[in-house]
Scaffold this motif. Structure first.
Motif, PDB file in Angstrom:
ATOM      1  N   GLN A   1       0.063 -18.740 -32.197  1.00 11.90           N
ATOM      2  CA  GLN A   1       1.103 -18.127 -31.388  1.00 11.90           C
ATOM      3  C   GLN A   1       2.019 -19.222 -30.837  1.00 11.90           C
ATOM      4  O   GLN A   1       1.567 -20.256 -30.386  1.00 11.90           O
ATOM      5  CB  GLN A   1       0.467 -17.337 -30.245  1.00 11.90           C
ATOM      6  CG  GLN A   1       1.488 -16.684 -29.364  1.00 11.90           C
ATOM      7  CD  GLN A   1       0.815 -15.874 -28.264  1.00 11.90           C
ATOM      8  OE1 GLN A   1      -0.391 -15.727 -28.220  1.00 11.90           O
ATOM      9  NE2 GLN A   1       1.622 -15.361 -27.379  1.00 11.90           N
ATOM     10  N   ALA A   2       3.308 -18.945 -30.875  1.00 10.95           N
ATOM     11  CA  ALA A   2       4.291 -19.916 -30.405  1.00 10.95           C
ATOM     12  C   ALA A   2       4.215 -20.054 -28.886  1.00 10.95           C
ATOM     13  O   ALA A   2       3.927 -19.102 -28.169  1.00 10.95           O
ATOM     14  CB  ALA A   2       5.695 -19.480 -30.818  1.00 10.95           C
ATOM     15  N   ALA A   3       4.502 -21.258 -28.413  1.00 14.97           N
ATOM     16  CA  ALA A   3       4.506 -21.518 -26.974  1.00 14.97           C
ATOM     17  C   ALA A   3       5.635 -20.744 -26.307  1.00 14.97           C
ATOM     18  O   ALA A   3       6.705 -20.561 -26.878  1.00 14.97           O
ATOM     19  CB  ALA A   3       4.677 -23.010 -26.731  1.00 14.97           C
ATOM     20  N   ASP A   4       5.394 -20.310 -25.085  1.00 16.23           N
ATOM     21  CA  ASP A   4       6.394 -19.602 -24.295  1.00 16.23           C
ATOM     22  C   ASP A   4       7.318 -20.639 -23.656  1.00 16.23           C
ATOM     23  O   ASP A   4       6.909 -21.379 -22.761  1.00 16.23           O
ATOM     24  CB  ASP A   4       5.705 -18.755 -23.231  1.00 16.23           C
ATOM     25  CG  ASP A   4       6.680 -17.986 -22.355  1.00 16.23           C
ATOM     26  OD1 ASP A   4       7.900 -18.096 -22.561  1.00 16.23           O
ATOM     27  OD2 ASP A   4       6.207 -17.275 -21.459  1.00 16.23           O
ATOM     28  N   LYS A  27       8.138 -29.155 -17.534  1.00 10.67           N
ATOM     29  CA  LYS A  27       6.700 -28.963 -17.707  1.00 10.67           C
ATOM     30  C   LYS A  27       6.417 -27.492 -17.948  1.00 10.67           C
ATOM     31  O   LYS A  27       6.855 -26.640 -17.192  1.00 10.67           O
ATOM     32  CB  LYS A  27       5.949 -29.399 -16.448  1.00 10.67           C
ATOM     33  CG  LYS A  27       5.881 -30.878 -16.240  1.00 10.67           C
ATOM     34  CD  LYS A  27       4.998 -31.156 -15.029  1.00 10.67           C
ATOM     35  CE  LYS A  27       4.723 -32.618 -14.884  1.00 10.67           C
ATOM     36  NZ  LYS A  27       3.865 -32.886 -13.717  1.00 10.67           N
ATOM     37  N   ARG A  28       5.685 -27.231 -19.011  1.00  8.52           N
ATOM     38  CA  ARG A  28       5.272 -25.859 -19.274  1.00  8.52           C
ATOM     39  C   ARG A  28       4.072 -25.523 -18.420  1.00  8.52           C
ATOM     40  O   ARG A  28       3.181 -26.334 -18.230  1.00  8.52           O
ATOM     41  CB  ARG A  28       4.927 -25.713 -20.752  1.00  8.52           C
ATOM     42  CG  ARG A  28       6.166 -25.790 -21.626  1.00  8.52           C
ATOM     43  CD  ARG A  28       5.903 -25.603 -23.120  1.00  8.52           C
ATOM     44  NE  ARG A  28       4.843 -24.701 -23.441  1.00  8.52           N
ATOM     45  CZ  ARG A  28       3.645 -25.097 -23.889  1.00  8.52           C
ATOM     46  NH1 ARG A  28       3.359 -26.341 -24.067  1.00  8.52           N
ATOM     47  NH2 ARG A  28       2.729 -24.204 -24.181  1.00  8.52           N
ATOM     48  N   GLU A  38       6.860 -28.428 -33.332  1.00 10.75           N
ATOM     49  CA  GLU A  38       7.264 -27.183 -32.678  1.00 10.75           C
ATOM     50  C   GLU A  38       8.351 -27.462 -31.644  1.00 10.75           C
ATOM     51  O   GLU A  38       9.323 -26.724 -31.530  1.00 10.75           O
ATOM     52  CB  GLU A  38       6.077 -26.489 -32.014  1.00 10.75           C
ATOM     53  CG  GLU A  38       6.464 -25.148 -31.407  1.00 10.75           C
ATOM     54  CD  GLU A  38       5.316 -24.401 -30.752  1.00 10.75           C
ATOM     55  OE1 GLU A  38       5.593 -23.323 -30.209  1.00 10.75           O
ATOM     56  OE2 GLU A  38       4.167 -24.878 -30.773  1.00 10.75           O
ATOM     57  N   PHE A  39       8.213 -28.548 -30.898  1.00  5.91           N
ATOM     58  CA  PHE A  39       9.234 -28.912 -29.910  1.00  5.91           C
ATOM     59  C   PHE A  39      10.583 -29.120 -30.595  1.00  5.91           C
ATOM     60  O   PHE A  39      11.596 -28.568 -30.172  1.00  5.91           O
ATOM     61  CB  PHE A  39       8.820 -30.185 -29.166  1.00  5.91           C
ATOM     62  CG  PHE A  39       9.881 -30.690 -28.238  1.00  5.91           C
ATOM     63  CD1 PHE A  39      10.039 -30.136 -26.982  1.00  5.91           C
ATOM     64  CD2 PHE A  39      10.731 -31.718 -28.632  1.00  5.91           C
ATOM     65  CE1 PHE A  39      11.032 -30.596 -26.120  1.00  5.91           C
ATOM     66  CE2 PHE A  39      11.721 -32.174 -27.777  1.00  5.91           C
ATOM     67  CZ  PHE A  39      11.870 -31.618 -26.524  1.00  5.91           C
ATOM     68  N   THR A  40      10.579 -29.893 -31.666  1.00  4.14           N
ATOM     69  CA  THR A  40      11.811 -30.168 -32.411  1.00  4.14           C
ATOM     70  C   THR A  40      12.418 -28.889 -32.964  1.00  4.14           C
ATOM     71  O   THR A  40      13.619 -28.666 -32.852  1.00  4.14           O
ATOM     72  CB  THR A  40      11.516 -31.154 -33.566  1.00  4.14           C
ATOM     73  OG1 THR A  40      11.033 -32.370 -33.009  1.00  4.14           O
ATOM     74  CG2 THR A  40      12.746 -31.435 -34.392  1.00  4.14           C
ATOM     75  N   ASP A  41      11.571 -28.040 -33.536  1.00  2.00           N
ATOM     76  CA  ASP A  41      12.053 -26.792 -34.122  1.00  2.00           C
ATOM     77  C   ASP A  41      12.599 -25.824 -33.075  1.00  2.00           C
ATOM     78  O   ASP A  41      13.525 -25.068 -33.345  1.00  2.00           O
ATOM     79  CB  ASP A  41      10.933 -26.091 -34.902  1.00  2.00           C
ATOM     80  CG  ASP A  41      10.512 -26.847 -36.154  1.00  2.00           C
ATOM     81  OD1 ASP A  41      11.243 -27.779 -36.573  1.00  2.00           O
ATOM     82  OD2 ASP A  41       9.447 -26.524 -36.706  1.00  2.00           O
TER      83      ASP A  41
END
Length: 162
Positions: A1-4, A27-28, A38-41
């Motif tokens: 699952q992708a991060a919120d 900060k998440r 994922e951060f880059t995308d």
């Protein structure tokens, strides 16, 4: 699952690196880590969904174009990156340079501007506070001089336009 990556799940902190150079820290609240890919995308999605609209509202309230606000980010980013590369450990400086390449690769329309505000070519002047060193001229005036007893900063671009 992708991060919120929505704003309710993010804490935004303004902190000081080495006691004097400000930086913005996101900060998440979720404890699971987000990987570099994922951060880059997902960074464009984060900018589009969480930064663009607030900056547009701020610019409307201030009666200025969003470009003026975005350019502050670009100039501050260039200044912070420069300080970070001088003072940080080599691995951290490398990561910062890689992030700089990434953020500078986006088209201006992602930010709602004609040009990417993070593509900032700094102008330098002699630093009046530390002779023998230089300081970066701000990209735009902070308007501090308009406050009671205020004055123009040493690196104010309005001084350079005389």
């Amino acid at each position: 699952q992708a991060a919120d990556l929505s704003l309710p799940n993010i804490t935004i902190q303004l902190a000081l690196y080495d006691g004097s150079n400000p930086y913005l820290l996101l900060k998440r609240k979720e404890k699971n880590r987000i990987g570099p890919k994922e951060f880059t995308d997902r960074l464009p999605e984060f900018i589009q969904n969480n930064l663009k609209a607030p900056i547009e509202r701020i610019s409307e309230a201030a009666h200025v174009k969003p470009t003026l606000i975005w350019n502050q980010f670009g100039a501050r980013f260039a200044s912070t990156l420069e300080a970070y590369q001088k003072n940080a450990a080599a691995e951290h400086a490398r990561k910062a340079a890689k992030f700089s390449e990434l953020i500078r690769s986006y088209q201006g329309n992602l930010f709602g501007t004609r040009q990417n505000p993070f593509i900032h070519e700094p102008v330098y002047i002699d630093n009046p506070y530390e002779p023998g060193t230089s300081m970066m001229v701000r990209s735009a005036c902070c308007m501090f001089y308009k406050k009671e007893n205020g004055q123009k900063c040493a690196n104010c671009p309005l001084i350079r336009k005389k």
